[in-house]
Design a protein around this motif. Structure first.
Motif, PDB file in Angstrom:
ATOM      1  N   PRO A  12       0.826  -1.210   0.000  1.00 34.86           N
ATOM      2  CA  PRO A  12       0.000   0.000   0.000  1.00 34.86           C
ATOM      3  C   PRO A  12       0.863   1.265   0.000  1.00 34.86           C
ATOM      4  O   PRO A  12       1.936   1.304   0.616  1.00 34.86           O
ATOM      5  CB  PRO A  12      -0.810  -0.119   1.292  1.00 34.86           C
ATOM      6  N   ASP A  61      -0.406  -4.226  -7.771  1.00 33.64           N
ATOM      7  CA  ASP A  61      -1.668  -4.177  -7.051  1.00 33.64           C
ATOM      8  C   ASP A  61      -2.314  -2.818  -7.326  1.00 33.64           C
ATOM      9  O   ASP A  61      -1.820  -1.780  -6.866  1.00 33.64           O
ATOM     10  CB  ASP A  61      -1.430  -4.382  -5.552  1.00 33.64           C
ATOM     11  N   HIS A  64      -3.464  -0.869  -4.244  1.00 30.58           N
ATOM     12  CA  HIS A  64      -2.364  -0.288  -3.470  1.00 30.58           C
ATOM     13  C   HIS A  64      -1.860   1.000  -4.106  1.00 30.58           C
ATOM     14  O   HIS A  64      -1.635   1.988  -3.401  1.00 30.58           O
ATOM     15  CB  HIS A  64      -1.212  -1.288  -3.336  1.00 30.58           C
ATOM     16  N   MET A  67      -3.856   4.212  -3.682  1.00 30.86           N
ATOM     17  CA  MET A  67      -3.787   4.872  -2.383  1.00 30.86           C
ATOM     18  C   MET A  67      -2.826   6.060  -2.348  1.00 30.86           C
ATOM     19  O   MET A  67      -2.764   6.770  -1.343  1.00 30.86           O
ATOM     20  CB  MET A  67      -3.456   3.853  -1.298  1.00 30.86           C
ATOM     21  N   ASN A  97     -10.812   0.741  -4.272  1.00 28.84           N
ATOM     22  CA  ASN A  97     -10.904   1.547  -3.059  1.00 28.84           C
ATOM     23  C   ASN A  97     -11.107   2.999  -3.490  1.00 28.84           C
ATOM     24  O   ASN A  97     -11.228   3.271  -4.685  1.00 28.84           O
ATOM     25  CB  ASN A  97      -9.657   1.362  -2.165  1.00 28.84           C
ATOM     26  N   ASN A 102      -6.909   0.587   2.250  1.00 27.91           N
ATOM     27  CA  ASN A 102      -6.841  -0.638   1.466  1.00 27.91           C
ATOM     28  C   ASN A 102      -8.081  -1.484   1.769  1.00 27.91           C
ATOM     29  O   ASN A 102      -8.013  -2.512   2.417  1.00 27.91           O
ATOM     30  CB  ASN A 102      -5.554  -1.405   1.806  1.00 27.91           C
ATOM     31  N   GLU A 104     -10.081  -3.147  -0.293  1.00 32.13           N
ATOM     32  CA  GLU A 104     -10.271  -4.317  -1.160  1.00 32.13           C
ATOM     33  C   GLU A 104     -11.730  -4.503  -1.570  1.00 32.13           C
ATOM     34  O   GLU A 104     -12.305  -5.577  -1.424  1.00 32.13           O
ATOM     35  CB  GLU A 104      -9.704  -5.582  -0.522  1.00 32.13           C
TER      36      GLU A 104
END
Length: 137
Positions: A12, A61, A64, A67, A97, A102, A104
């Motif tokens: 993240p 990801d 991640h 973010m 998100n 995070n 998910e």
């Protein structure tokens, strides 16, 4: 032929190796070290490089990297991060998100621009194994 693939995931946003350039540098240096050792152990340099590319890569990801929004970054920045890592991608973790936690969420429930991210990942993204991460759903 039976060796496992090492695919290093971006954590993240905010931690080490969370950005595309950081992860790209780690994968690149790891491949270089693998190649040196494989050549020392008897492989040709071209075969060692081929094996390094086959066996060592990145897991991108999308939740991640989204973010980074909590630090004031936006869509263009996320796309740029994706471009940085695209040549090294072996797996893609799919979760959504709103850029703050995070959470998910299933894709489509947040603001991850999956269509643009996959476009920037190009052929590597098409070939990459995709793993859905919607743990709480």
């Amino acid at each position: 032929d039976n060796a496992p693939i090492i695919s290093i995931e971006n954590p993240p946003a905010g931690g080490g190796l969370s950005r595309g350039s950081q992860l790209r540098e780690l994968v690149s240096k790891t491949r270089d070290e693998f190649t040196k050792k494989a050549v020392k152990d008897g492989l040709s340099e071209s075969e060692a490089e081929k094996q390094a590319e086959k066996l060592i890569g990145a897991t991108w990801d999308v939740g991640h990297i989204n973010m980074i929004r909590k630090f004031g970054y936006g869509d263009k920045d996320i796309v740029k991060e994706t471009e940085e890592i695209a040549p090294y991608v072996k797996h893609v973790h799919l979760s959504d998100n709103f850029g703050m936690e995070n959470t998910e969420l299933p894709m489509g429930m947040g603001n991850v621009d999956l269509k643009e991210i996959m476009k920037k990942l190009g052929k590597k993204g098409e070939k990459a194994r995709k793993i859905i991460e919607a743990a709480h759903w």
